[in-house]
Design a protein around this motif. Sequence first.
Motif, PDB file in Angstrom:
ATOM      1  N   TYR A 123       0.820  -1.206   0.000  1.00 29.43           N
ATOM      2  CA  TYR A 123       0.000   0.000   0.000  1.00 29.43           C
ATOM      3  C   TYR A 123       0.861   1.266   0.000  1.00 29.43           C
ATOM      4  O   TYR A 123       0.580   2.219  -0.732  1.00 29.43           O
ATOM      5  N   SER A 124       1.922   1.272   0.800  1.00 33.78           N
ATOM      6  CA  SER A 124       2.770   2.464   0.872  1.00 33.78           C
ATOM      7  C   SER A 124       3.496   2.715  -0.445  1.00 33.78           C
ATOM      8  O   SER A 124       3.624   3.872  -0.880  1.00 33.78           O
ATOM      9  N   ILE A 125       3.955   1.656  -1.116  1.00 37.97           N
ATOM     10  CA  ILE A 125       4.627   1.818  -2.406  1.00 37.97           C
ATOM     11  C   ILE A 125       3.643   2.335  -3.452  1.00 37.97           C
ATOM     12  O   ILE A 125       3.945   3.258  -4.215  1.00 37.97           O
ATOM     13  N   SER A 126       2.450   1.747  -3.479  1.00 37.89           N
ATOM     14  CA  SER A 126       1.433   2.186  -4.434  1.00 37.89           C
ATOM     15  C   SER A 126       1.009   3.621  -4.163  1.00 37.89           C
ATOM     16  O   SER A 126       0.862   4.434  -5.090  1.00 37.89           O
ATOM     17  N   GLU A 127       0.814   3.958  -2.891  1.00 41.66           N
ATOM     18  CA  GLU A 127       0.385   5.310  -2.545  1.00 41.66           C
ATOM     19  C   GLU A 127       1.457   6.335  -2.901  1.00 41.66           C
ATOM     20  O   GLU A 127       1.159   7.473  -3.250  1.00 41.66           O
ATOM     21  N   CYS A 128       2.713   5.929  -2.828  1.00 40.77           N
ATOM     22  CA  CYS A 128       3.810   6.827  -3.184  1.00 40.77           C
ATOM     23  C   CYS A 128       3.863   7.073  -4.684  1.00 40.77           C
ATOM     24  O   CYS A 128       3.894   8.216  -5.129  1.00 40.77           O
ATOM     25  N   PHE A 129       3.843   6.010  -5.473  1.00 39.09           N
ATOM     26  CA  PHE A 129       4.086   6.135  -6.903  1.00 39.09           C
ATOM     27  C   PHE A 129       2.820   6.227  -7.754  1.00 39.09           C
ATOM     28  O   PHE A 129       2.903   6.561  -8.937  1.00 39.09           O
ATOM     29  N   ALA A 130       1.652   5.936  -7.194  1.00 36.21           N
ATOM     30  CA  ALA A 130       0.406   6.033  -7.965  1.00 36.21           C
ATOM     31  C   ALA A 130      -0.508   7.112  -7.409  1.00 36.21           C
ATOM     32  O   ALA A 130      -1.707   7.102  -7.653  1.00 36.21           O
ATOM     33  N   ARG A 131       0.054   8.044  -6.656  1.00 37.38           N
ATOM     34  CA  ARG A 131      -0.738   9.092  -6.028  1.00 37.38           C
ATOM     35  C   ARG A 131      -1.401  10.000  -7.057  1.00 37.38           C
ATOM     36  O   ARG A 131      -2.423  10.624  -6.782  1.00 37.38           O
ATOM     37  N   GLY A 132      -0.829  10.063  -8.256  1.00 37.83           N
ATOM     38  CA  GLY A 132      -1.411  10.898  -9.301  1.00 37.83           C
ATOM     39  C   GLY A 132      -2.833  10.493  -9.639  1.00 37.83           C
ATOM     40  O   GLY A 132      -3.695  11.345  -9.890  1.00 37.83           O
ATOM     41  N   PHE A 133      -3.111   9.188  -9.613  1.00 40.39           N
ATOM     42  CA  PHE A 133      -4.475   8.711  -9.884  1.00 40.39           C
ATOM     43  C   PHE A 133      -5.400   8.994  -8.707  1.00 40.39           C
ATOM     44  O   PHE A 133      -6.589   9.254  -8.898  1.00 40.39           O
ATOM     45  N   ASP A 134      -4.858   8.961  -7.496  1.00 35.25           N
ATOM     46  CA  ASP A 134      -5.684   9.204  -6.313  1.00 35.25           C
ATOM     47  C   ASP A 134      -6.188  10.650  -6.271  1.00 35.25           C
ATOM     48  O   ASP A 134      -7.261  10.920  -5.737  1.00 35.25           O
ATOM     49  N   SER A 135      -5.407  11.570  -6.830  1.00 33.93           N
ATOM     50  CA  SER A 135      -5.804  12.983  -6.845  1.00 33.93           C
ATOM     51  C   SER A 135      -6.201  13.442  -8.242  1.00 33.93           C
ATOM     52  O   SER A 135      -6.211  14.637  -8.533  1.00 33.93           O
ATOM     53  N   PHE A 136      -6.539  12.480  -9.105  1.00 30.48           N
ATOM     54  CA  PHE A 136      -6.801  12.794 -10.513  1.00 30.48           C
ATOM     55  C   PHE A 136      -8.022  13.680 -10.725  1.00 30.48           C
ATOM     56  O   PHE A 136      -8.084  14.464 -11.669  1.00 30.48           O
TER      57      PHE A 136
END
Length: 260
Positions: free
Chosen positions: A69-82
């Motif tokens: 989760y921490s790795i995904s949240e770090c590197f895929a955060r762009g989609f989370d705030s898309f």
Amino acid sequence: MKLYWKYVLILFKSQLQYRTSFWLLTIGQFFIPFSLLAGVYFLFERFGQLKGWSFYEVALIFAVIHMAYSISECFARGFDSFSSLVRTGDFDRLLVRPRSTVIQVLGSKFEFTRFGRLVQSIFVLVLAINGLTIEWSVLKAVTLVLMITSGVFIFTGIFILAATLSFWTIQGMEVANIFTDGGREMAQYPLNIYHKWIFRFFTFVIPFGCVNYFPLLYVLGKTEGSGLTYMLTSLAGVLFLVPCLFVWRFGVRHYRSTGS
């Protein structure tokens, strides 16, 4: 990918402009999951075991899920705030650039402070491994790595699906948190402790069971016969990302500019 790593470097340098804030947030992220781990510890302190699972076995699951989760949240955060890109019309600029929208959205935001949570998860992983008597082999070590990698793909796929909803809703959908934050909380325990429909849903629809249950049985030596099948189930996370990307492409084709 060369462009992607340039995005990473640029945003990492920008976040280091406020070093004190960066390190304080990183340290804070290191300590936040301890409250969750404490809850798991006191649960086992009170009841001893959970449907045949010991504390250290669940701690291993906890470490794997929180690392993913921490790795995904770090590197895929762009989609989370898309959703903010769609709402402001900034997504239009990404469409006219000669590069994949997936790479551009991924590179729009990184949360490097999440490495604090990653370090804490590594600490728990070492603690769990030291508390277990596992007969390690190369295949079991590879399985553990695949479990973490598969978890990263699953969480990233969920972020992509949630971002795709923004093409029709403009605003981000809080319901997606059921499968990101909620999925993380649920998946930090072995799936067989839940009701059968939950077990099936998180095995065949969102394959968390292929991260925190089936390959774990192989690592812990709880399988009968060949464990290769259990090991390979961890690849389901990679396969889960494929339909998520197709859904994203469908959303991009049906995108209508806000006119901003």
